[in-house]
Design a protein around this motif. Structure first.
Motif, PDB file in Angstrom:
ATOM      1  N   ALA A 111      -2.742  -4.898   3.303  1.00  0.00           N
ATOM      2  CA  ALA A 111      -1.682  -4.516   2.368  1.00  0.00           C
ATOM      3  C   ALA A 111      -0.358  -5.189   2.701  1.00  0.00           C
ATOM      4  N   LEU A 112       0.055  -5.096   3.972  1.00  0.00           N
ATOM      5  CA  LEU A 112       1.367  -5.627   4.360  1.00  0.00           C
ATOM      6  C   LEU A 112       1.368  -7.151   4.417  1.00  0.00           C
ATOM      7  N   ARG A 171      -0.305  -9.322   2.586  1.00  0.00           N
ATOM      8  CA  ARG A 171      -0.209  -9.896   1.243  1.00  0.00           C
ATOM      9  C   ARG A 171       1.160  -9.623   0.616  1.00  0.00           C
ATOM     10  N   THR A 172       1.793  -8.527   1.022  1.00  0.00           N
ATOM     11  CA  THR A 172       3.110  -8.197   0.487  1.00  0.00           C
ATOM     12  C   THR A 172       4.179  -9.159   0.986  1.00  0.00           C
ATOM     13  N   VAL A 173       4.138  -9.498   2.280  1.00  0.00           N
ATOM     14  CA  VAL A 173       5.181 -10.351   2.868  1.00  0.00           C
ATOM     15  C   VAL A 173       4.760 -11.813   2.929  1.00  0.00           C
ATOM     16  N   GLY A 174       3.538 -12.135   2.498  1.00  0.00           N
ATOM     17  CA  GLY A 174       3.082 -13.515   2.509  1.00  0.00           C
ATOM     18  C   GLY A 174       2.699 -14.020   3.883  1.00  0.00           C
ATOM     19  N   MET A 185       0.841  -1.190   0.000  1.00  0.00           N
ATOM     20  CA  MET A 185       0.000   0.000   0.000  1.00  0.00           C
ATOM     21  C   MET A 185       0.874   1.237   0.000  1.00  0.00           C
ATOM     22  N   GLU A 186       0.683   2.113  -0.989  1.00  0.00           N
ATOM     23  CA  GLU A 186       1.483   3.312  -1.075  1.00  0.00           C
ATOM     24  C   GLU A 186       0.875   4.405  -0.195  1.00  0.00           C
ATOM     25  N   HIS A 216       9.698  -5.259   5.581  1.00  0.00           N
ATOM     26  CA  HIS A 216       8.748  -6.226   5.065  1.00  0.00           C
ATOM     27  C   HIS A 216       9.165  -7.664   5.377  1.00  0.00           C
ATOM     28  N   ASN A 217       9.088  -8.029   6.653  1.00  0.00           N
ATOM     29  CA  ASN A 217       9.151  -9.439   7.038  1.00  0.00           C
ATOM     30  C   ASN A 217       8.139  -9.653   8.146  1.00  0.00           C
ATOM     31  N   GLU A 274       3.989   3.811   7.981  1.00  0.00           N
ATOM     32  CA  GLU A 274       3.865   2.441   7.467  1.00  0.00           C
ATOM     33  C   GLU A 274       4.993   2.068   6.513  1.00  0.00           C
ATOM     34  N   VAL A 310       6.582  -6.733  10.547  1.00  0.00           N
ATOM     35  CA  VAL A 310       5.237  -6.343  10.138  1.00  0.00           C
ATOM     36  C   VAL A 310       4.245  -6.562  11.281  1.00  0.00           C
TER      37      VAL A 310
END
Length: 518
Positions: free
Chosen positions: A448-449, A451-454, A1-2, A413-414, A408, A418
């Motif tokens: 957002a976060l 889904r980004t880091v799984g 998410m930006e 991003h781990n 944010e 997160v």
């Protein structure tokens, strides 16, 4: 998410104000002055006008008073009822049956916590806390639970553990799940487990901190507690010998005043509170016994009325603000009835006195909270407009939400960072005192976060929910915790300081558990 948030000078000044207030709290100093100065500085940075900033110093606590007056009023009416019951000694009679369960302060602490959790889980703390305060709180004090311990117990079990999961009513997990775009049951189930872990750790730490203050059951605990006056920062107790109440060992029948003004009468093992004005006539004794039964039955009827919608489809019942109003209204009517039973000729005068005493008590306990709450309301879009001097209907900026969104992008991003980043975001948004206002933001960040880091999104949404609700309801003096502290007759800022370590410890551990198992 930006993030597209542009931070202005008002954002930075507001952030400095938040940090200064939290720092002041940590050093156990009064935070009213920093809150007033931070309000002035923030609004000046936003508007650039000195006059608007000066006006904000007035409008901020006024806005807080509008938002919090329902809490003031419930406290006032419950206190008025308790004062009326004291005049006919029904308060002591009322707690006697609970001695069979609360055999000592240690048992009383856990019983109070269990009942607080169950009632708050089904009805939310707003109507549940007055019910607990009206019946179980005096019994717990009688059993030897210190007033501070009772406040911590109700705060952790009711405001924290029950409300952070909201597993029965499911408003909180519904908001979190919708913002995160995941299934609501997934968030609710995870939030339940995390709330129990957080609450269990916080409850244990709080018990260990106050266990040495727990005493043997004694009616004198109730006497001292009822004579206590509090402010947001301090306890004011009458000097020795100035309290109107005395301790009399024995049963209340055939009481008389002996030599030296001491109360004498039939011997017995139970301790009851009497005062010179409480030497009741046989007629008043009968009413005293009657109201010792009527009061618990009346509050139990309210509980049943609030449960019925869960049992009977289509039954309206009452919940939330309506349920709190029901508790307050019943308290007021019962207070009038008790005043009439004691002396119907003086009913009008004594009723007015009890209401006045209740209002004075609630304002003494909570008035200094208003400037503090007013500052934090500047950061919430829904309450900021009148404080910032914006015209009616103008959309106000959400300074608090903007700061979280801007931060944010700095969360690595781990999964580990997160998870704790979402927790911190929830705690920051929770300091407005609502607990629920930050859930759309933490839910969106989780979606957002995650889904980004799984990482599992529902887990992150539950973690954010924990941070927001626990902070909003147990670590802010301008939330429902103010009502809990007022009913327990302890300074609300003292309750916040004692809750800080248990609650933060519980949140840190529960988040780590979530990372490991999900």
């Amino acid at each position: 998410m930006e993030s597209h948030v542009v931070l202005t000078s008002a954002h930075w000044v507001y952030l400095c104000g938040v940090v200064s207030i939290i720092t002041t709290l940590v050093f156990r100093a009064n935070v009213v002055a920093p809150a007033i100065l931070a309000t002035f500085a923030t609004v000046f940075a936003f508007s650039g006008q000195v006059s608007t900033a000066i006006e904000a110093v007035f409008f901020a606590p006024l806005t807080a008073a509008r938002e919090l007056f329902n809490i003031f009023l419930v406290i006032s009416l419950m206190t008025a009822l308790l004062n009326a019951l004291k005049r006919i000694n029904a308060d002591v009679r009322m707690v006697q049956p609970f001695r069979a369960v609360m055999v000592n302060g240690h048992v009383g602490f856990f019983v109070l916590g269990f009942v607080s959790y169950v009632l708050s889980l089904f009805f939310w703390p707003t109507p549940a806390v007055p019910l607990i305060a009206g019946i179980l709180l005096p019994a717990a004090i009688y059993a030897g639970v210190p007033p501070l311990g009772a406040a911590l117990c109700i705060g952790i079990a009711g405001l924290g553990t029950a409300l952070s999961s909201d597993y029965v009513i499911k408003v909180a997990p519904g908001i979190s799940a919708k913002a995160a775009a995941v299934a609501m049951p997934d968030v609710a189930d995870k939030a339940l487990l995390l709330s129990l872990i957080t609450g269990g750790i916080a409850f244990l730490i709080a018990y260990l901190r106050i266990r040495k203050q727990i005493q043997a059951p004694d009616a004198r605990h109730l006497e001292r507690w009822e004579a206590t006056q509090v402010t947001a920062n301090a306890v004011v107790t009458p000097a020795a010998g100035t309290s109107r109440a005395r301790i009399r060992r024995g049963k209340p029948q055939h009481a008389s005043v002996g030599d030296g003004g001491q109360v004498s009468g039939a011997s017995g093992s139970r301790a009851l509170l009497l005062s010179s004005r409480d030497l009741l006539t046989p007629w008043q004794e009968r009413w005293s016994r009657c109201f010792a039964i009527v009061i618990p039955v009346a509050f139990l009827a309210i509980v049943v009325y609030m449960v019925l919608p869960h049992l009977i489809p289509g039954f309206k019942g009452a919940s939330g603000a309506a349920a709190a109003a029901l508790v307050g209204g019943v308290s007021a009517l019962l207070m009038v009835a008790v005043a009439a039973a004691r002396d119907y000729r003086a009913m009008c005068r004594s009723t007015a006195e009890h209401v006045t005493e209740g209002l004075v008590f609630s304002f003494r306990a909570m008035s200094s909270v208003l400037p503090i709450a007013g500052f934090f309301f500047i950061g919430v879009a829904g309450t900021a407009a009148p404080i910032l001097g914006l015209p009616a209907g103008t959309h106000a900026p959400g300074l608090l939400a903007d700061l979280v969104k801007a931060g944010e992008v700095y969360i690595p991003h781990n999964a580990f960072f997160v998870s704790y980043g979402i927790l911190l975001a929830g705690m920051v948004t929770g300091i407005d005192g609502s607990g629920f206002a930050g859930l759309p933001l933490t839910g969106a960040l989780a979606g957002a976060l995650g889904r980004t880091v799984g990482f599992d999104v529902s887990t992150l949404a539950a973690i954010g929910q924990m941070g927001s609700v626990w902070t909003g309801k147990t670590l802010t003096a301008w939330s429902a915790l103010a009502a809990v502290a007022s009913f327990a007759r302890v300074p609300v800022l003292q309750a916040v300081r004692y809750l800080l370590l248990p609650v933060v410890s519980g949140l840190v551990v529960s988040t780590l558990v979530a990372i490991l198992i999900w």
